[in-house]
Design a protein around this motif. Structure first.
Motif, PDB file in Angstrom:
ATOM      1  N   CYS A   1      54.937  15.346  17.231  1.00  0.00           N
ATOM      2  CA  CYS A   1      55.467  14.272  16.393  1.00  0.00           C
ATOM      3  C   CYS A   1      56.601  14.746  15.499  1.00  0.00           C
ATOM      4  O   CYS A   1      56.950  14.060  14.536  1.00  0.00           O
ATOM      5  CB  CYS A   1      54.359  13.693  15.529  1.00  0.00           C
ATOM      6  SG  CYS A   1      53.190  12.763  16.470  1.00  0.00           S
ATOM      7  N   THR A   2      57.112  15.923  15.734  1.00  0.00           N
ATOM      8  CA  THR A   2      58.244  16.522  15.000  1.00  0.00           C
ATOM      9  C   THR A   2      57.901  16.826  13.553  1.00  0.00           C
ATOM     10  O   THR A   2      58.775  16.991  12.727  1.00  0.00           O
ATOM     11  CB  THR A   2      59.507  15.634  15.015  1.00  0.00           C
ATOM     12  OG1 THR A   2      59.314  14.548  14.096  1.00  0.00           O
ATOM     13  CG2 THR A   2      59.814  15.100  16.382  1.00  0.00           C
ATOM     14  N   LEU A   3      56.610  16.878  13.225  1.00  0.00           N
ATOM     15  CA  LEU A   3      56.236  17.134  11.837  1.00  0.00           C
ATOM     16  C   LEU A   3      56.096  18.613  11.536  1.00  0.00           C
ATOM     17  O   LEU A   3      56.081  19.021  10.390  1.00  0.00           O
ATOM     18  CB  LEU A   3      54.926  16.428  11.504  1.00  0.00           C
ATOM     19  CG  LEU A   3      55.014  14.909  11.469  1.00  0.00           C
ATOM     20  CD1 LEU A   3      53.639  14.289  11.351  1.00  0.00           C
ATOM     21  CD2 LEU A   3      55.879  14.456  10.308  1.00  0.00           C
TER      22      LEU A   3
ATOM     23  N   ARG B   1      61.284  10.181  16.459  1.00  0.00           N
ATOM     24  CA  ARG B   1      60.587   9.411  15.426  1.00  0.00           C
ATOM     25  C   ARG B   1      60.744   7.897  15.635  1.00  0.00           C
ATOM     26  O   ARG B   1      60.018   7.111  15.044  1.00  0.00           O
ATOM     27  CB  ARG B   1      61.093   9.823  14.039  1.00  0.00           C
ATOM     28  CG  ARG B   1      60.598  11.193  13.660  1.00  0.00           C
ATOM     29  CD  ARG B   1      61.125  11.689  12.343  1.00  0.00           C
ATOM     30  NE  ARG B   1      60.652  13.059  12.100  1.00  0.00           N
ATOM     31  CZ  ARG B   1      60.815  13.712  10.962  1.00  0.00           C
ATOM     32  NH1 ARG B   1      61.430  13.140   9.962  1.00  0.00           N
ATOM     33  NH2 ARG B   1      60.355  14.943  10.819  1.00  0.00           N
TER      34      ARG B   1
ATOM     35  N   ARG C   1      51.055  17.495  15.739  1.00  0.00           N
ATOM     36  CA  ARG C   1      52.101  17.450  14.703  1.00  0.00           C
ATOM     37  C   ARG C   1      53.415  18.011  15.233  1.00  0.00           C
ATOM     38  O   ARG C   1      54.483  17.538  14.860  1.00  0.00           O
ATOM     39  CB  ARG C   1      51.653  18.226  13.458  1.00  0.00           C
ATOM     40  CG  ARG C   1      50.676  17.421  12.628  1.00  0.00           C
ATOM     41  CD  ARG C   1      50.252  18.183  11.405  1.00  0.00           C
ATOM     42  NE  ARG C   1      49.483  17.316  10.519  1.00  0.00           N
ATOM     43  CZ  ARG C   1      48.776  17.771   9.490  1.00  0.00           C
ATOM     44  NH1 ARG C   1      48.758  19.060   9.219  1.00  0.00           N
ATOM     45  NH2 ARG C   1      48.100  16.933   8.729  1.00  0.00           N
TER      46      ARG C   1
END
Lengths: 302, 368
Positions: free
Chosen positions: A52-54, A77, A49
């Motif tokens: 994934c830049t989350l 993204r 995460r």
């Protein structure tokens, strides 16, 4: 030397008092199929995460294709394809609608990148009007993979894609990943199944938020520095208890019909003697070549 | 823009595939308006009344005859003293007492002006308001007849007094009220649920990891519900007009515009709820308790705000439906233009801007 696709430096993340990942550093080359192997709660999902830049890391940095995971999150993204661990497609949308939806939000169309997903899509195409929620587990994962790569990502991030999938589908899924790798996409994948490790170019064994070892599967096996025995007697359960009590035992765990055992003593005759002293019958002891799972078990017990 | 369009199309798929919710969405206005419409008795037959005639002259006799021959009223008792009013109400047989002042006919002749007091049992507010309006209508008719025959301006003043519930609300209240409740419910609850559903199913994770901008996600969620809510507002208005003869005195265009504004306000409230909740369940609970109850209880829909304790009166000011009910009541019943309701409109507009700003600020571009 090949180009670096993902670079992680001293990455840490805590949830309250619990450390999810602890000071991780590694590099993944472009076009590599890289596996993170570890039990549940090892920190795999947290790591993915962040990539994934989350999620924001507490300390340290991560970059994908030289974009920073925190600052350049918008750019990242655009170039990643992410498949979360939980099935995350729209259950009330059909296979085809799901695909074209994800194509649209990434600014492309199904037709444009059809070649990329053809091999996989062809298997689920007969069901393209079926709602995604009504697909079987393996089909769902194939569809999710299609959706994750419909926009031709540079990096594919797959979080436990084979968890809860039957053995045949798992095998097919890995074959697909090998094929995808050939088209130059960097793939990072996590899995709790150790046997899948041997299918990766390189693997990282992750446990309790720490990376125990990063290497090719072959090298990880060759690090196995002691003799491994497979042991079998008439009463496996009693033997397990007896071996756990034995002061010579280093590691002992059930593996199929046998127990895999490493001992401190170099002499394997002591095993038989010990088991006989515990009145075991039909004793069978043989030295075997360790596989990747044995290697992990040994690394993890260190 | 293409991405945004794709997103909106997906939202419509979600809505139209969910048959059960669709039935509820469009069935609810029908059921509610019918319930409110028919549960409130609009017809009155043989309602028991009592008459206290202090004058006992020809004119009061004529008025009484007119009232009793209308078919709406039935004389239960002739009273002789004010003291008898209260006990006769308590017996429960009569709903209304009509009181003529002393020397009624004489006063009408000499002063051109006489008073009739109408006292109604407003513990059943709707019946009470109907009875009094019927009574005053009949008296007014009589007055017109008098003026025709005598060519003289004369005035009979029916003074209405509501017992037990002085602030009586109009029976037409239910159409504005139902519009308000339904728009609030559908807009706020449906958007908050549809956003939290993405969180719950994990699809929000993919959406966030995609190049879609937060604003595209949020607006994309809202657009379908603007359409649906607007359609529902139209359905209610058409039903109110055709089934119950609820008029729209003012500009239809203005009414629709105000509805749209209120829908936007409710939607932005829904988004705000979804930014602070993680599951559909909590989103629904918050919409239900934090929005529905104040909408029904504190907006003046059912209970008059003027009758509430002071703290609740003050609190009702931050309940958006209160202002919307004032607006549509004014447009529909009084036929006023924007000049009279700009203040309320501005309040709702301000609330909308506030909620949108807050939810944009609260919307997370990441998980957790």
């Amino acid at each position: 030397m090949s180009e670096i696709a993902i670079s992680v430096n001293n990455l840490s993340k805590k949830y309250g008092d619990i450390t999810a990942i602890n000071n991780l550093s590694f590099e993944i080359n472009k076009g590599e199929l890289f596996g993170f192997i570890g039990p549940d709660g090892a920190g795999k999902t947290t790591l993915f995460r962040i990539l994934c830049t989350l999620l924001l890391p507490d300390t340290g940095s991560a970059s994908l294709c030289s974009f920073d995971a925190v600052k350049d999150y918008k750019k990242i993204r655009n170039i990643i394809g992410y498949m979360p661990g939980k099935f995350s497609l729209y259950q009330d949308l059909s296979v085809e609608e799901n695909l074209s939806f994800f194509a649209t939000i990434f600014g492309t169309t199904l037709e444009e990148n059809y070649d990329l997903i053809r091999d996989i899509y062809i298997q689920i195409e007969p069901f393209k009007t079926r709602q995604a929620g009504k697909l079987s587990g393996g089909m769902k994962q194939k569809l999710a993979l299609c959706c994750a790569m419909i926009h031709k990502p540079e990096v594919l991030v797959l979080d436990e894609p084979t968890t809860g999938v039957d053995a045949v589908s798992r095998k097919e899924f890995w074959e697909m990943l090998r094929k995808l790798k050939e088209s130059g996409i960097t793939i990072i994948v996590s899995t709790p199944y150790m046997d899948e490790a041997s299918l990766c170019d390189r693997v990282a064994l992750i446990q309790g938020g720490n990376i125990m070892s990063t290497d090719t599967p072959e090298n990880i096996i060759s690090q196995f520095d002691t003799a491994l025995y497979a042991v079998k007697t008439h009463s496996m359960y009693q033997m397990m208890l007896d071996l756990k009590d034995w002061n010579q035992t280093e590691t002992a765990y059930l593996f199929g019909q046998y127990m895999h055992l490493t001992i401190k003593d170099k002499d394997n005759n002591t095993i038989e003697a010990y088991l006989k002293s515990k009145s075991h019958k039909d004793i069978e002891i043989k030295q075997i070549t360790p596989n990747i799972e044995d290697a992990f078990m040994r690394l993890m017990s260190k | 823009m293409k991405r945004f369009k794709g997103f909106v199309i997906k939202e419509f798929y979600h809505i139209f595939r969910d048959y059960r919710t669709m039935v509820i969405l469009f069935g609810m206005p029908l059921v509610q308006i019918m319930l409110f419409g028919f549960a409130i008795t609009t017809e009155i037959n043989n309602a028991g009344i009592a008459i206290l005639d202090n004058s006992k002259d020809a004119t009061t006799q004529k008025i009484c005859n007119k009232l009793l021959s209308s078919g709406y009223f039935k004389l239960e008792a002739n009273l002789t003293d004010y003291k008898e009013i209260e006990p006769s109400f308590r017996k429960g047989k009569i709903k209304e007492v009509i009181i003529f002042e002393n020397n009624f006919a004489q006063k009408l002749e000499t002063e051109k002006k006489a008073d009739i007091q109408i006292v109604a049992d407003a513990s059943d507010p709707n019946t009470a308001s109907l009875l009094t309006s019927y009574t005053t209508n009949i008296i007014n008719n009589y007055q017109l007849e008098l003026m025709k025959t005598r060519q003289l301006p004369m005035q009979i003043n029916p003074e209405v007094k509501m017992l037990y519930n002085e602030e009586l609300k109009s029976v037409f209240m239910f159409v504005p009220g139902t519009i308000t409740v339904l728009l609030m419910l559908i807009s706020a609850m449906m958007t908050s649920i549809s956003i939290t559903r993405e969180k719950e199913l994990g699809t929000m994770e993919i959406l966030l990891a995609s190049p879609l901008k937060p604003i595209q996600i949020v607006v994309g969620k809202v657009v379908p519900y603007v359409f649906i809510s607007f359609m529902i507002a139209v359905i209610i208005l058409v039903l109110g007009f055709t089934v119950f003869g609820m008029p729209v005195q003012g500009s239809l265009f203005l009414l629709m515009g105000e509805c749209l504004l209120f829908i936007l306000m409710a939607l932005s409230l829904g988004i705000l709820i979804s930014t602070v909740t993680q599951t559909q369940q909590t989103a629904m609970m918050i919409s239900m308790f934090a929005l529905m109850l104040p909408t029904i209880l504190l907006s003046g829909f059912i209970f008059p705000i003027e009758n509430m304790p002071l703290p609740l009166q003050i609190f009702s000011n931050i309940v958006p439906p209160k202002w919307f009910i004032i607006i549509i009541k004014n447009i529909m019943l009084k036929g006023v233009g924007l000049a009279y309701i700009w203040k309320e409109t501005l309040i709702i507009l301000g609330m909308t801007v506030f909620f949108i700003a807050l939810s944009v600020k609260k919307f997370k571009i990441r998980l957790g």
